[in-house]
Design a protein around this motif. Structure first.
Motif, short mmCIF file in Angstrom:
data_model
loop_
_atom_site.label_atom_id
_atom_site.label_comp_id
_atom_site.label_asym_id
_atom_site.label_seq_id
_atom_site.Cartn_x
_atom_site.Cartn_y
_atom_site.Cartn_z
N GLU A 90 -2.62 1.43 2.53
CA GLU A 90 -2.34 2.30 3.68
C GLU A 90 -2.42 3.79 3.32
N GLN A 91 -2.51 4.08 1.99
CA GLN A 91 -2.59 5.47 1.50
C GLN A 91 -1.40 6.31 2.00
N ARG A 92 -0.24 5.68 2.02
CA ARG A 92 0.96 6.38 2.46
C ARG A 92 2.14 5.95 1.58
N PRO A 93 2.68 6.85 0.75
CA PRO A 93 3.81 6.47 -0.11
C PRO A 93 5.01 6.01 0.71
N PHE A 94 5.78 5.14 0.11
CA PHE A 94 6.99 4.62 0.74
C PHE A 94 8.17 5.46 0.27
N GLU A 95 9.06 5.82 1.17
CA GLU A 95 10.24 6.61 0.85
C GLU A 95 11.47 5.71 0.84
N MET A 96 12.25 5.83 -0.24
CA MET A 96 13.47 5.02 -0.36
C MET A 96 14.60 5.90 -0.89
N VAL A 97 15.73 5.91 -0.18
CA VAL A 97 16.93 6.59 -0.67
C VAL A 97 17.78 5.53 -1.36
N LEU A 98 17.92 5.65 -2.68
CA LEU A 98 18.67 4.64 -3.44
C LEU A 98 20.12 4.60 -2.97
N GLY A 99 20.57 3.41 -2.72
CA GLY A 99 21.92 3.24 -2.20
C GLY A 99 21.96 3.14 -0.70
N LYS A 100 20.85 3.48 -0.04
CA LYS A 100 20.79 3.39 1.43
C LYS A 100 19.59 2.55 1.88
N GLU A 101 19.06 1.73 0.96
CA GLU A 101 17.88 0.92 1.27
C GLU A 101 18.24 -0.25 2.18
N LYS A 102 17.25 -0.81 2.84
CA LYS A 102 17.46 -1.98 3.68
C LYS A 102 17.79 -3.18 2.79
N ASN A 103 18.43 -4.17 3.39
CA ASN A 103 18.86 -5.34 2.62
C ASN A 103 17.70 -6.03 1.92
N GLU A 104 16.58 -6.16 2.62
CA GLU A 104 15.44 -6.86 2.04
C GLU A 104 14.77 -6.08 0.89
N MET A 105 15.15 -4.80 0.75
CA MET A 105 14.62 -3.97 -0.32
C MET A 105 15.59 -3.83 -1.49
N ALA A 106 16.65 -4.60 -1.49
CA ALA A 106 17.68 -4.44 -2.52
C ALA A 106 17.13 -4.68 -3.92
N GLY A 107 16.34 -5.75 -4.08
CA GLY A 107 15.76 -6.05 -5.39
C GLY A 107 14.77 -4.99 -5.83
N LEU A 108 13.97 -4.50 -4.88
CA LEU A 108 13.02 -3.42 -5.19
C LEU A 108 13.78 -2.17 -5.62
N ALA A 109 14.90 -1.87 -4.97
CA ALA A 109 15.69 -0.69 -5.31
C ALA A 109 16.27 -0.80 -6.72
N VAL A 110 16.67 -2.01 -7.11
CA VAL A 110 17.17 -2.21 -8.47
C VAL A 110 16.09 -1.85 -9.48
N GLY A 111 14.87 -2.30 -9.21
CA GLY A 111 13.77 -2.00 -10.12
C GLY A 111 13.44 -0.52 -10.15
N VAL A 112 13.39 0.11 -8.99
CA VAL A 112 13.04 1.53 -8.91
C VAL A 112 14.08 2.38 -9.64
N SER A 113 15.35 2.02 -9.53
CA SER A 113 16.40 2.81 -10.17
C SER A 113 16.30 2.77 -11.69
N SER A 114 15.54 1.80 -12.24
CA SER A 114 15.38 1.70 -13.69
C SER A 114 14.11 2.39 -14.19
N MET A 115 13.35 3.00 -13.28
CA MET A 115 12.04 3.55 -13.63
C MET A 115 12.08 5.07 -13.77
N LYS A 116 11.13 5.59 -14.53
CA LYS A 116 10.93 7.02 -14.65
C LYS A 116 9.74 7.43 -13.77
N ALA A 117 9.67 8.71 -13.47
CA ALA A 117 8.55 9.20 -12.65
C ALA A 117 7.23 8.90 -13.36
N GLY A 118 6.28 8.37 -12.59
CA GLY A 118 4.98 8.01 -13.15
C GLY A 118 4.90 6.62 -13.73
#
Length: 384
Positions: A90-118
């Motif tokens: 879709e060529q459109r980045p997804f925006e996620m505020v950690l701690g305010k993500e939707k329920n179905e994105m909980a696992g994705l948020a756990v992974g993102v919180s462990s990552m560094k930029a890039g």
């Protein structure tokens, strides 16, 4: 907001970073996105239901709670390998505020919180932290109790204490945030950190998405375009250096949709097309760019290089065809026709040697009336 100065297309520019002649840096293109990538790195257990394998290392710090994260991801159901979402497509980045993500994105948020930029990583998420026991039957279509595989790239993040999302910002705040990202990208570009620079440009563009631009008019739209278009052009410059020419063309085309006479967009798209061997399209872009910047030496140089390339191709093709077909055939000498009286030569349709014509031999044709046609040639003696 500071006005972007107009400079030569081929020269360095703090805002638009032309630097076309710098050494090429080879980047790592994304893998084919139809199936999950095969990753051989160690498996890291983040939670009981979330594991991670690093595909590409990131840099800097990890996002904290309430950070606004910008990411790309692809998602598959683990059992069927069915891809049900792809923000790269879709060529459109997804925006996620950690701690305010939707329920179905909980696992994705756990992974993102462990990552560094890039960083780019492969996540395996259990259904309990995904779409749950019921699944999802609208969009995206995910069956019940489906474990999920994510390929994720964290473009970057903003540390905001209140976790303020783009949608909650005023126009000035969003444009200002995008401009700061653009300037960060420019600094990284100067250091030849191209991948990191592109992440900053992509984050800036995320603040100025189509839905936001559609609502802007007058000076606010001009302010936003003064940030957004240079980000696309700078990304194109990075992508050309990384030899990702198709993506560079796409970035330039976005700018040209908004401003069809943008000389830098035409010039960089022409360069990318030339590298792909699309010489006719490249020449068309360079000629359009020259109309708007007739004295620019970079454009004139590229047109000259295209002309030299075409001449070299023509010369090579000429040599190839000469080798295939050989030298052109030489014309055969036409025989000399002589009419001799039938009373002088009593002969019909056979070979004869005429001593009256030294060094020549005669072919007798059909008799007509009192004359017979004789063809005189130099072919050696013929038997009677």
């Amino acid at each position: 907001m500071e006005e972007i100065p107009s400079q030569s297309i081929g020269k360095d520019d703090e805002n638009e970073m032309a630097k076309e002649e710098a050494a090429v840096v080879h980047g790592e293109p994304l893998q084919d996105g139809n199936l999950p990538p095969k990753v051989e790195s160690a498996v890291e257990i983040l939670q009981e239901k979330v594991t991670k394998q690093i595909i590409k290392e990131g840099h800097g710090q990890k996002p904290s709670k309430y950070a606004t994260c910008f990411l790309h991801y692809r998602a598959w159901t683990e059992s069927t390998q069915h891809k049900f979402d792809d923000t790269w497509h879709e060529q459109r980045p997804f925006e996620m505020v950690l701690g305010k993500e939707k329920n179905e994105m909980a696992g994705l948020a756990v992974g993102v919180s462990s990552m560094k930029a890039g960083e780019r990583a492969l996540l395996h998420v259990g259904w309990e932290l995904g779409y749950g026991k019921e699944g999802n039957f609208s969009f995206p279509n995910v069956p019940p109790m489906a474990d999920i595989i994510y390929e994720v790239e964290l473009i970057g993040f903003d540390e905001v204490k209140e976790g303020k999302a783009r949608g909650d910002m005023t126009a000035e705040e969003r444009i200002g945030a995008a401009d700061r990202r653009k300037m960060d990208g420019n600094s990284l570009f100067k250091e030849e950190k191209l991948e990191e620079a592109m992440q900053q440009y992509e984050m800036a563009i995320a603040y100025l998405g189509d839905d936001f631009m559609f609502q802007l008019f007058g000076k606010y739209r001009d302010m936003a375009l003064a940030v957004k278009n240079p980000c696309h052009l700078n990304m194109a410059a990075c992508l050309i250096k990384l030899e990702r020419y198709e993506e560079a063309i796409a970035q330039c085309t976005i700018v040209l949709v908004e401003d069809e006479n943008n000389a830098k967009a035409l010039f960089r798209r022409g360069k990318a097309r030339a590298e792909l061997g699309q010489t006719d399209a490249a020449r068309e872009d360079f000629l359009k760019a020259r109309k708007h910047a007739p004295e620019d030496k970079a454009i004139l140089r590229e047109l000259r290089l295209l002309d030299e390339h075409d001449k070299a191709i023509y010369k090579k093709q000429k040599e190839i065809y000469r080798g295939i077909f050989g030298p052109p055939p030489q014309p055969k000498p036409k025989p000399t026709n002589v009419l001799v009286s039938r009373t002088q030569i009593q002969i019909n349709e056979f070979w004869v040697y005429l001593s009256a014509i030294p060094g020549h031999f005669v072919e007798i044709g059909t008799c007509t009336g009192h004359f017979v046609e004789i063809n005189v040639t130099d072919a050696g003696k013929w038997k009677l």
